[in-house]
Design a protein around this motif. Sequence first.
Motif, PDB file in Angstrom:
ATOM      1  N   ASN A 116       0.780  -1.322  -0.132  1.00 25.61           N
ATOM      2  CA  ASN A 116      -0.062   0.024   0.041  1.00 25.61           C
ATOM      3  C   ASN A 116       0.913   1.226   0.139  1.00 25.61           C
ATOM      4  OD1 ASN A 116       0.761   0.156   2.618  1.00 25.61           O
ATOM      5  ND2 ASN A 116      -0.984  -0.636   3.514  1.00 25.61           N
ATOM      6  N   PHE A 117       2.056   1.169  -0.087  1.00 31.96           N
ATOM      7  CA  PHE A 117       3.323   2.270   0.115  1.00 31.96           C
ATOM      8  C   PHE A 117       4.355   1.768  -0.776  1.00 31.96           C
ATOM      9  CE2 PHE A 117       6.892   4.558   1.475  1.00 31.96           C
ATOM     10  CZ  PHE A 117       6.453   5.864   1.313  1.00 31.96           C
ATOM     11  N   ILE A 118       5.021   2.676  -1.497  1.00 32.83           N
ATOM     12  CA  ILE A 118       6.239   2.271  -2.235  1.00 32.83           C
ATOM     13  C   ILE A 118       7.088   3.852  -2.509  1.00 32.83           C
ATOM     14  CG2 ILE A 118       5.285   1.951  -4.621  1.00 32.83           C
ATOM     15  CD1 ILE A 118       7.963  -0.359  -4.285  1.00 32.83           C
ATOM     16  N   ASN A 119       8.198   3.784  -1.802  1.00 33.47           N
ATOM     17  CA  ASN A 119       8.763   5.278  -2.014  1.00 33.47           C
ATOM     18  C   ASN A 119       9.688   5.385  -3.176  1.00 33.47           C
ATOM     19  OD1 ASN A 119       9.150   7.751  -0.857  1.00 33.47           O
ATOM     20  ND2 ASN A 119      11.362   7.205  -0.438  1.00 33.47           N
ATOM     21  N   ASP A 120       9.872   3.990  -3.786  1.00 36.18           N
ATOM     22  CA  ASP A 120      10.729   4.123  -5.135  1.00 36.18           C
ATOM     23  C   ASP A 120       9.931   4.110  -6.266  1.00 36.18           C
ATOM     24  OD1 ASP A 120      13.063   3.460  -3.575  1.00 36.18           O
ATOM     25  OD2 ASP A 120      12.470   1.326  -3.502  1.00 36.18           O
ATOM     26  N   PRO A 121      10.233   5.039  -7.330  1.00 35.19           N
ATOM     27  CA  PRO A 121       9.390   5.408  -8.491  1.00 35.19           C
ATOM     28  C   PRO A 121       9.414   4.149  -9.542  1.00 35.19           C
ATOM     29  CG  PRO A 121      11.449   6.460  -8.798  1.00 35.19           C
ATOM     30  CD  PRO A 121      11.199   5.685  -7.403  1.00 35.19           C
ATOM     31  N   GLY A 122       8.563   4.056 -10.377  1.00 36.42           N
ATOM     32  CA  GLY A 122       8.788   3.080 -11.648  1.00 36.42           C
ATOM     33  C   GLY A 122       8.467   1.648 -11.109  1.00 36.42           C
ATOM     34  N   GLU A 123       7.988   1.454  -9.765  1.00 39.96           N
ATOM     35  CA  GLU A 123       7.899  -0.153  -9.330  1.00 39.96           C
ATOM     36  C   GLU A 123       6.368  -0.768  -9.466  1.00 39.96           C
ATOM     37  OE1 GLU A 123      10.392  -2.062  -8.218  1.00 39.96           O
ATOM     38  OE2 GLU A 123      11.852  -0.514  -8.838  1.00 39.96           O
ATOM     39  N   MET A 124       5.401   0.135  -9.248  1.00 41.74           N
ATOM     40  CA  MET A 124       3.954  -0.405  -9.012  1.00 41.74           C
ATOM     41  C   MET A 124       2.932   0.495  -9.851  1.00 41.74           C
ATOM     42  SD  MET A 124       3.825  -1.363  -4.914  1.00 41.74           S
ATOM     43  CE  MET A 124       2.190  -1.967  -4.940  1.00 41.74           C
ATOM     44  N   ALA A 125       2.238  -0.107 -10.609  1.00 44.45           N
ATOM     45  CA  ALA A 125       0.870   0.513 -11.105  1.00 44.45           C
ATOM     46  C   ALA A 125       1.605   1.725 -11.980  1.00 44.45           C
ATOM     47  CB  ALA A 125      -0.046   0.966 -10.211  1.00 44.45           C
ATOM     48  N   ILE A 126       2.381   1.502 -13.061  1.00 52.70           N
ATOM     49  CA  ILE A 126       2.907   2.330 -14.126  1.00 52.70           C
ATOM     50  C   ILE A 126       1.850   2.825 -15.156  1.00 52.70           C
ATOM     51  CG2 ILE A 126       5.153   3.000 -15.649  1.00 52.70           C
ATOM     52  CD1 ILE A 126       6.467   0.849 -13.830  1.00 52.70           C
ATOM     53  N   LEU A 127       1.522   4.074 -15.314  1.00 51.69           N
ATOM     54  CA  LEU A 127       0.707   4.287 -16.585  1.00 51.69           C
ATOM     55  C   LEU A 127       1.704   5.135 -17.490  1.00 51.69           C
ATOM     56  CD1 LEU A 127      -2.053   6.272 -14.669  1.00 51.69           C
ATOM     57  CD2 LEU A 127      -2.143   4.161 -15.838  1.00 51.69           C
ATOM     58  N   THR A 128       1.535   4.706 -18.812  1.00 50.20           N
ATOM     59  CA  THR A 128       2.389   5.551 -19.873  1.00 50.20           C
ATOM     60  C   THR A 128       1.444   6.294 -20.980  1.00 50.20           C
ATOM     61  OG1 THR A 128       4.009   3.806 -19.731  1.00 50.20           O
ATOM     62  CG2 THR A 128       3.997   5.126 -21.742  1.00 50.20           C
ATOM     63  N   TYR A 129       2.171   7.605 -21.105  1.00 45.36           N
ATOM     64  CA  TYR A 129       1.322   8.365 -21.986  1.00 45.36           C
ATOM     65  C   TYR A 129       2.245   8.818 -23.211  1.00 45.36           C
ATOM     66  CZ  TYR A 129      -1.751   9.088 -18.121  1.00 45.36           C
ATOM     67  OH  TYR A 129      -2.654   8.864 -16.859  1.00 45.36           O
ATOM     68  N   LYS A 130       1.629   9.113 -24.254  1.00 42.27           N
ATOM     69  CA  LYS A 130       2.745   9.614 -25.323  1.00 42.27           C
ATOM     70  C   LYS A 130       2.247  11.042 -25.611  1.00 42.27           C
ATOM     71  CE  LYS A 130       3.478   5.499 -28.105  1.00 42.27           C
ATOM     72  NZ  LYS A 130       3.393   4.772 -29.580  1.00 42.27           N
ATOM     73  N   VAL A 131       3.566  12.018 -25.450  1.00 43.80           N
ATOM     74  CA  VAL A 131       3.352  13.346 -25.844  1.00 43.80           C
ATOM     75  C   VAL A 131       4.385  13.958 -26.899  1.00 43.80           C
ATOM     76  CG1 VAL A 131       3.242  15.643 -24.889  1.00 43.80           C
ATOM     77  CG2 VAL A 131       2.514  13.629 -23.625  1.00 43.80           C
ATOM     78  N   HIS A 132       3.898  14.423 -28.078  1.00 43.24           N
ATOM     79  CA  HIS A 132       4.756  15.150 -28.783  1.00 43.24           C
ATOM     80  C   HIS A 132       5.037  16.505 -28.396  1.00 43.24           C
ATOM     81  CE1 HIS A 132       6.511  15.919 -32.775  1.00 43.24           C
ATOM     82  NE2 HIS A 132       6.176  17.256 -32.490  1.00 43.24           N
ATOM     83  N   PHE A 133       6.489  16.528 -28.153  1.00 44.93           N
ATOM     84  CA  PHE A 133       6.767  18.340 -27.757  1.00 44.93           C
ATOM     85  C   PHE A 133       7.501  19.066 -28.823  1.00 44.93           C
ATOM     86  CE2 PHE A 133       6.550  15.924 -23.828  1.00 44.93           C
ATOM     87  CZ  PHE A 133       6.185  16.691 -22.856  1.00 44.93           C
ATOM     88  N   ASN A 134       6.827  20.049 -29.052  1.00 42.37           N
ATOM     89  CA  ASN A 134       7.376  21.208 -29.966  1.00 42.37           C
ATOM     90  C   ASN A 134       8.624  22.068 -29.626  1.00 42.37           C
ATOM     91  OD1 ASN A 134       5.463  20.528 -32.205  1.00 42.37           O
ATOM     92  ND2 ASN A 134       4.104  21.727 -30.845  1.00 42.37           N
ATOM     93  N   ASN A 135       8.514  21.961 -27.991  1.00 39.72           N
ATOM     94  CA  ASN A 135       9.553  22.750 -27.658  1.00 39.72           C
ATOM     95  C   ASN A 135      10.382  22.145 -26.349  1.00 39.72           C
ATOM     96  OD1 ASN A 135       8.948  25.388 -28.773  1.00 39.72           O
ATOM     97  ND2 ASN A 135       6.936  24.896 -27.673  1.00 39.72           N
ATOM     98  N   PRO A 136      11.717  21.684 -26.503  1.00 38.19           N
ATOM     99  CA  PRO A 136      12.187  20.940 -25.443  1.00 38.19           C
ATOM    100  C   PRO A 136      12.492  21.853 -24.390  1.00 38.19           C
ATOM    101  CG  PRO A 136      13.987  21.363 -27.218  1.00 38.19           C
ATOM    102  CD  PRO A 136      12.463  21.788 -27.780  1.00 38.19           C
ATOM    103  N   GLY A 137      13.335  21.234 -23.047  1.00 41.94           N
ATOM    104  CA  GLY A 137      13.346  22.208 -21.895  1.00 41.94           C
ATOM    105  C   GLY A 137      12.832  21.578 -20.745  1.00 41.94           C
ATOM    106  N   LYS A 138      12.723  22.261 -19.960  1.00 37.99           N
ATOM    107  CA  LYS A 138      12.347  22.183 -18.594  1.00 37.99           C
ATOM    108  C   LYS A 138      10.772  22.270 -18.245  1.00 37.99           C
ATOM    109  CE  LYS A 138      13.056  23.666 -13.433  1.00 37.99           C
ATOM    110  NZ  LYS A 138      13.852  24.433 -12.672  1.00 37.99           N
ATOM    111  N   TYR A 139      10.024  21.312 -17.796  1.00 38.04           N
ATOM    112  CA  TYR A 139       8.631  21.437 -17.503  1.00 38.04           C
ATOM    113  C   TYR A 139       8.411  21.127 -16.265  1.00 38.04           C
ATOM    114  CZ  TYR A 139       7.769  21.871 -22.518  1.00 38.04           C
ATOM    115  OH  TYR A 139       7.681  22.240 -23.775  1.00 38.04           O
ATOM    116  N   PHE A 140       7.498  21.977 -15.357  1.00 35.79           N
ATOM    117  CA  PHE A 140       6.760  21.614 -14.326  1.00 35.79           C
ATOM    118  C   PHE A 140       5.792  20.788 -14.426  1.00 35.79           C
ATOM    119  CE2 PHE A 140       8.768  25.708 -13.644  1.00 35.79           C
ATOM    120  CZ  PHE A 140       9.490  25.344 -12.482  1.00 35.79           C
ATOM    121  N   VAL A 141       5.398  19.751 -13.653  1.00 32.82           N
ATOM    122  CA  VAL A 141       4.497  18.664 -13.784  1.00 32.82           C
ATOM    123  C   VAL A 141       3.343  18.780 -12.581  1.00 32.82           C
ATOM    124  CG1 VAL A 141       3.752  16.296 -13.869  1.00 32.82           C
ATOM    125  CG2 VAL A 141       6.041  16.830 -14.677  1.00 32.82           C
ATOM    126  N   TRP A 142       2.171  19.084 -12.984  1.00 33.83           N
ATOM    127  CA  TRP A 142       1.219  19.662 -12.396  1.00 33.83           C
ATOM    128  C   TRP A 142       0.048  18.082 -12.393  1.00 33.83           C
ATOM    129  CZ3 TRP A 142       0.692  24.241  -9.378  1.00 33.83           C
ATOM    130  CH2 TRP A 142       1.874  25.105  -9.966  1.00 33.83           C
TER     131      TRP A 142
END
Length: 247
Positions: A116-142
Amino acid sequence: MKMKLIHFGIFPVLGMILMNCQHQNSEKNAGEVKVVEKQEMIFEEMNGIVGVEAEHYISQTDTAVRKWYLTTTSKTPDVQPDLDGNHAETASNGAYLEILPDTRVTHDDSLIWATNFINDPGEMAILTYKVHFNNPGKYFVWVRANCHGTEDNGIHVGIDGTWPETGQRIQFWGNKKEWSWESRQRTDSVHTGVEELIYLEVDKPGLHTIHFSMREDGFEMDKWVMSKEYVKPEGTGPEERLKKVEN
Ligand SMILES: [Ca+2]
Ligand SMILES: [Ca+2]
Ligand SMILES: [Ca+2]
């Protein structure tokens, strides 16, 4: 005898022609379906911002223990325990995902690592989305989430199969019990999260994969946004923008 020759002589040729046509059609149809799928599932960043409904992922993996379930205004997943109800009425697109079952809601419930908890990322219930970026760089995630327990409010984000430190431990405040946007990272000293620490680096223009994985079960995710500016989205956030795929 002459008729029989014609009978057996023509039909194999017609059959070959028909088979050839069917083969060409099936190849064409398969190609068309593929294009349609791409059009539906690739989102496009424009002017430094992209918004994607949580329910519009292309795949989910590592679901043996916990899994994201779809909730809509007309459908509630039949998975227990899940103490709170259906919150799709106020969700963007009338739908959201929740990691279930939810066996740890408050601090008094047992913490079971990798269940019911895992501090490590990429271990449990991983969703994947595809995004085409026109502008590379740093993006904040909301992320737009609805937290009903103090142990239902953490998640991880990654990009292109990697889980950088700056995508780990997205943290919401307590249990607001309403949809809200946050982009804060839980740290050792600030458990409620620090602003402007959750971001991903898009190294070049083009197609990228964005991933979310479980930190706490019971997390409800409605929509997510990546933006170059650290500005909290309003309401249900920016509209999804589909990438047009060239035929
Ligand atoms: Ca719940
Ligand atoms: Ca939980
Ligand atoms: Ca949604």
